[in-house]
Design a protein around this motif. Sequence first.
Motif, short mmCIF file in Angstrom:
data_model
loop_
_atom_site.label_atom_id
_atom_site.label_comp_id
_atom_site.label_asym_id
_atom_site.label_seq_id
_atom_site.Cartn_x
_atom_site.Cartn_y
_atom_site.Cartn_z
N ASN A 190 36.06 -37.72 48.40
CA ASN A 190 36.42 -39.04 47.89
C ASN A 190 37.73 -39.02 47.12
N ASP A 191 38.29 -37.85 46.99
CA ASP A 191 39.48 -37.73 46.15
C ASP A 191 40.45 -36.77 46.82
N THR A 192 40.79 -37.09 48.05
CA THR A 192 41.63 -36.15 48.81
C THR A 192 43.10 -36.44 48.57
N GLU A 194 45.24 -36.81 50.99
CA GLU A 194 45.62 -37.84 51.95
C GLU A 194 45.40 -39.23 51.35
N LYS A 195 44.26 -39.39 50.72
CA LYS A 195 43.93 -40.68 50.13
C LYS A 195 44.96 -41.08 49.08
N TRP A 196 45.31 -40.12 48.25
CA TRP A 196 46.26 -40.40 47.19
C TRP A 196 47.63 -40.75 47.76
N GLU A 199 47.61 -44.16 49.10
CA GLU A 199 47.69 -45.13 48.01
C GLU A 199 49.11 -45.26 47.49
N LYS A 487 32.27 -49.37 49.98
CA LYS A 487 32.87 -48.08 49.63
C LYS A 487 32.00 -46.92 50.10
N ASN A 491 32.55 -43.82 53.35
CA ASN A 491 32.44 -42.38 53.16
C ASN A 491 31.27 -41.78 53.93
#
Lengths: 514, 131
Positions: A190-192, A194-196, A199, A487, A491
């Motif tokens: 949930n905190d990769t 890629e995600k960051w 964003e 959400k 996931n």
Amino acid sequence: MATVKKIPIPPKVGEYWPRYRRRALLITVVVQLIAAILIIFPLANSGAVASTGDLILAIVTVLTATMLLNIILVMHLLVPLGDISAALTHISGEPTIVKPPNPNDRHFEQDGFKPLLQLVYAVSSQRDNKQEGGESDDTTSVNFEDILSTLPVGFVAMNADGKIIYANKAAPVRVDSDGNSNLELLFDQNDTLEKWVAECNERSVHGEKIWQRIANKIPGEEDRKIYDISASYEKGKTAEVVLTLIDRSGTYQPEDDDLDFIAFAAHELRGPITVIRGYLDVLGEELEASLDEEQTELLSRLVVSSNRLSGYINNILNASRYDRRHLKLRLKEDSLANIYDSIKDDMHLRASSQRRLLSVDLPDTLPTIAADATGVSEVLGNFIDNAIKYSHDGGVVTVTAEATDDFVTVLVEDKGIGMPDQVVRNLFHKFYRSHRSRETVAGTGIGLYICKAIVESHGGTVGVRSTEGQGSVFTFSLPVYASVAEKLKANDNSNEKFIGKGEGWIKNHAMYRG
Amino acid sequence: MAIKTILCIEDDRFIGEMYVRSLKKAGYDVDWMVDGNDGLVAARNKPYDLILLDIMLPERRGSEILQALRGKEDLIPNTKIIVLTNFDQDEESRVAMEHNVDAYLIKAEITPKTLLKVVSALDGKAAQSGQ
């Protein structure tokens, strides 16, 4: 350009101009004298001039006049050269008292000298930029790479497409069969990274983030390392994302080993508990008919105690995991009634064996919650167990729930001894036990600490109201499933085989809210 | 296909006996192996309907047995597996195992009675999906 390149060569740039001017004036004077001699001799020989006195006077007058004119002419012709020389001296960086010519002066604009001066200054600034950027980069970046490769700190640079364009030796990068470099890091899903980055792409020009305790391999594999990672993001740069990875295995590995120790210890403790709980269950059923009332009561105390013991072990395991950021929850749609059902018999037995009345009202009409069933049952169990412990003989423990906005709040109320304010403030701290409870009630002081951790990991909150001598109300709120469903579904890692209603199961955390 | 035959791979004698006793009483046909190697051999040689698999086993760990049975190819497609352990693994290892099994239970949290419920729930699922 050739002129520019000669600039720093000694003798000094500033010295040339005065020397050249001196020589030019000297040549002018000499040329004038030669010219005068060449005129005087034919004149004197021809006898065209009446007297010698007149001749000398004439010569001196003409010579002086032409010499002055010539000097003025030469000086005038040399002005642009002087200005260029002054400008060049200035950009060469030599110390000089000569003021650099300003291309914006009016007379430069009028006589058209301005573009020439501007060109000199422009060439100079180009040269400066080159020295700072391009040229020097070419010569030092090779060394830079050498230096990076020997560092124990990992560096990774990625372009806008997320492709690795540079990684030093210490960086955990694996090259796959297609020749592509990939980061070998197990981010929390949930905190990769890629995600960051996604964003940042969406809403920032510049960004920074730090991850702690990110391993490159799962426990037990060879060469497992645990990193702290710092990332920076600059939109539009060639290296849009730069990662710095510090190998903290030395610090984290022993902590993980401690965790292993606790897991092994728990494993050993749980063995006998399994047998005790198992056979108590078997005996309770098989002896039901033959036991008298007192014996049944004694048996139920055995059951309650062994269940508690098992709960304490779970608390210790959870707390040690939570402290090391290993506590993982899997949230799915569930109802409070359903979760309570799994501990209902145990709780009623605990209450009745200590002569408390337990009244639980968790209606099916409450909205479903996003919950890790095991975690929430542990929270409920701890809260109810506490209420039983700290209430009086024959006291009532009431469990109710209410829905507010996006949360379902559970209230566990007792009419027991209550607590003063300063106790309430410290209640959820690890190993905190009030002075009084240390003397009178058994416990570790770890229960409420882990309850808070579990609830907050759900994105919920815990609370307490208490009046000394009158009792306490402990509360915890959990998010309504509908409010976080999107959400959670995003996931979904679909393990439908696990017994239960697989809604996709999820690891931590409070990030599911907001 | 109803669950009839069960292989229990469990090294703790008390726990093993306890499960075998309850399962047999409930009418199941149970074989019990106490080490990992024997467990794997038994699982390969006889088509069981259900395997109860411990993780911390002598000779061969439960995770290795699972890998051998369902790693590259599923050698026992008609068998259900319940992992029964008291060892709280790290999340990654646990998730990896859970992908290949039908249930994952902590022994200290269940009694034989609960185990019977889980087994019949699995049976119910099997019946529902028409196997």
